[in-house]
Design a protein around this motif. Structure first.
Motif, mmCIF file in Angstrom:
data_model
loop_
_atom_site.group_PDB
_atom_site.id
_atom_site.type_symbol
_atom_site.label_atom_id
_atom_site.label_comp_id
_atom_site.label_asym_id
_atom_site.label_seq_id
_atom_site.Cartn_x
_atom_site.Cartn_y
_atom_site.Cartn_z
ATOM 1 N N MET A 1 3.626 3.264 -3.190
ATOM 2 C CA MET A 1 3.110 3.414 -2.085
ATOM 3 C C MET A 1 4.166 3.390 -0.978
ATOM 4 O O MET A 1 5.249 2.659 -0.886
ATOM 5 C CB MET A 1 2.414 1.936 -1.924
ATOM 6 N N LEU A 2 3.916 4.380 -0.049
ATOM 7 C CA LEU A 2 4.694 4.372 1.218
ATOM 8 C C LEU A 2 4.080 4.065 2.535
ATOM 9 O O LEU A 2 2.832 4.129 2.226
ATOM 10 C CB LEU A 2 5.136 5.932 1.373
ATOM 11 N N TYR A 3 4.557 3.478 3.398
ATOM 12 C CA TYR A 3 3.949 3.244 4.672
ATOM 13 C C TYR A 3 4.375 3.889 5.940
ATOM 14 O O TYR A 3 5.331 3.248 6.556
ATOM 15 C CB TYR A 3 3.941 1.624 4.656
ATOM 16 N N PRO A 4 4.048 5.188 6.249
ATOM 17 C CA PRO A 4 4.512 5.898 7.288
ATOM 18 C C PRO A 4 3.758 5.150 8.812
ATOM 19 O O PRO A 4 2.720 4.535 8.603
ATOM 20 C CB PRO A 4 4.088 7.275 7.213
ATOM 21 N N ILE A 5 4.316 5.637 9.764
ATOM 22 C CA ILE A 5 3.740 5.373 11.070
ATOM 23 C C ILE A 5 2.211 5.747 11.130
ATOM 24 O O ILE A 5 1.851 6.902 10.932
ATOM 25 C CB ILE A 5 4.526 5.869 12.356
ATOM 26 N N ALA A 6 1.367 4.964 11.450
ATOM 27 C CA ALA A 6 -0.185 5.274 11.748
ATOM 28 C C ALA A 6 -0.275 6.102 12.837
ATOM 29 O O ALA A 6 0.059 5.907 13.836
ATOM 30 C CB ALA A 6 -1.020 4.087 11.516
ATOM 31 N N LEU A 33 0.071 5.098 2.287
ATOM 32 C CA LEU A 33 -0.045 6.508 1.643
ATOM 33 C C LEU A 33 0.247 6.302 0.140
ATOM 34 O O LEU A 33 1.406 5.865 -0.243
ATOM 35 C CB LEU A 33 1.290 7.367 2.248
ATOM 36 N N ASP A 34 -0.751 6.736 -0.437
ATOM 37 C CA ASP A 34 -0.872 6.432 -2.075
ATOM 38 C C ASP A 34 0.033 7.419 -2.744
ATOM 39 O O ASP A 34 -0.326 8.336 -2.979
ATOM 40 C CB ASP A 34 -1.993 6.504 -2.852
ATOM 41 N N THR A 35 1.402 7.239 -2.845
ATOM 42 C CA THR A 35 2.193 8.231 -3.484
ATOM 43 C C THR A 35 3.318 7.578 -4.400
ATOM 44 O O THR A 35 3.439 6.391 -4.206
ATOM 45 C CB THR A 35 2.770 9.306 -2.513
ATOM 46 N N ASP A 36 3.835 8.244 -5.056
ATOM 47 C CA ASP A 36 5.183 7.570 -5.774
ATOM 48 C C ASP A 36 6.464 8.510 -5.345
ATOM 49 O O ASP A 36 6.243 9.659 -5.177
ATOM 50 C CB ASP A 36 4.988 7.843 -7.244
ATOM 51 N N THR A 37 7.408 7.942 -5.463
ATOM 52 C CA THR A 37 8.842 8.316 -5.242
ATOM 53 C C THR A 37 9.305 9.415 -6.477
ATOM 54 O O THR A 37 8.729 9.180 -7.800
ATOM 55 C CB THR A 37 9.888 7.354 -5.064
ATOM 56 N N ALA A 38 9.846 10.503 -6.016
ATOM 57 C CA ALA A 38 10.342 11.260 -6.926
ATOM 58 C C ALA A 38 11.731 10.765 -7.673
ATOM 59 O O ALA A 38 12.366 10.226 -7.132
ATOM 60 C CB ALA A 38 10.648 12.787 -6.431
#
Length: 65
Positions: A1-6, A33-38
């Motif tokens: 999970m990532l958290y970019p500026i909304a 942002l529901d994602t995983d790091t590479a």
């Protein structure tokens, strides 16, 4: 999970600004942002870190869907 500026709509932005005024401190709004790091090979990770240092920002490689 990532958290970019909304990205905020005007009502949400106004609510955040009101809270900032009330508490006397800036507030940063982030969106989940529901994602995983590479997983990168060492050389690619080094390239990413070099660019981070050059630009003065944090970069995160994510897995493509």
């Amino acid at each position: 999970m990532l958290y970019p500026i909304a990205t905020l709509g005007s009502d949400t932005l106004n609510a955040v600004r009101a809270l900032e005024k009330e508490i006397g401190s800036p507030v940063v709004a982030l969106a989940a942002l529901d994602t995983d790091t590479a997983t990168l090979p060492k050389e690619d990770l080094r390239k990413l870190q070099v660019l981070e240092n050059e630009l003065g920002i944090v970069l995160v490689a994510v897995r493509s869907n």
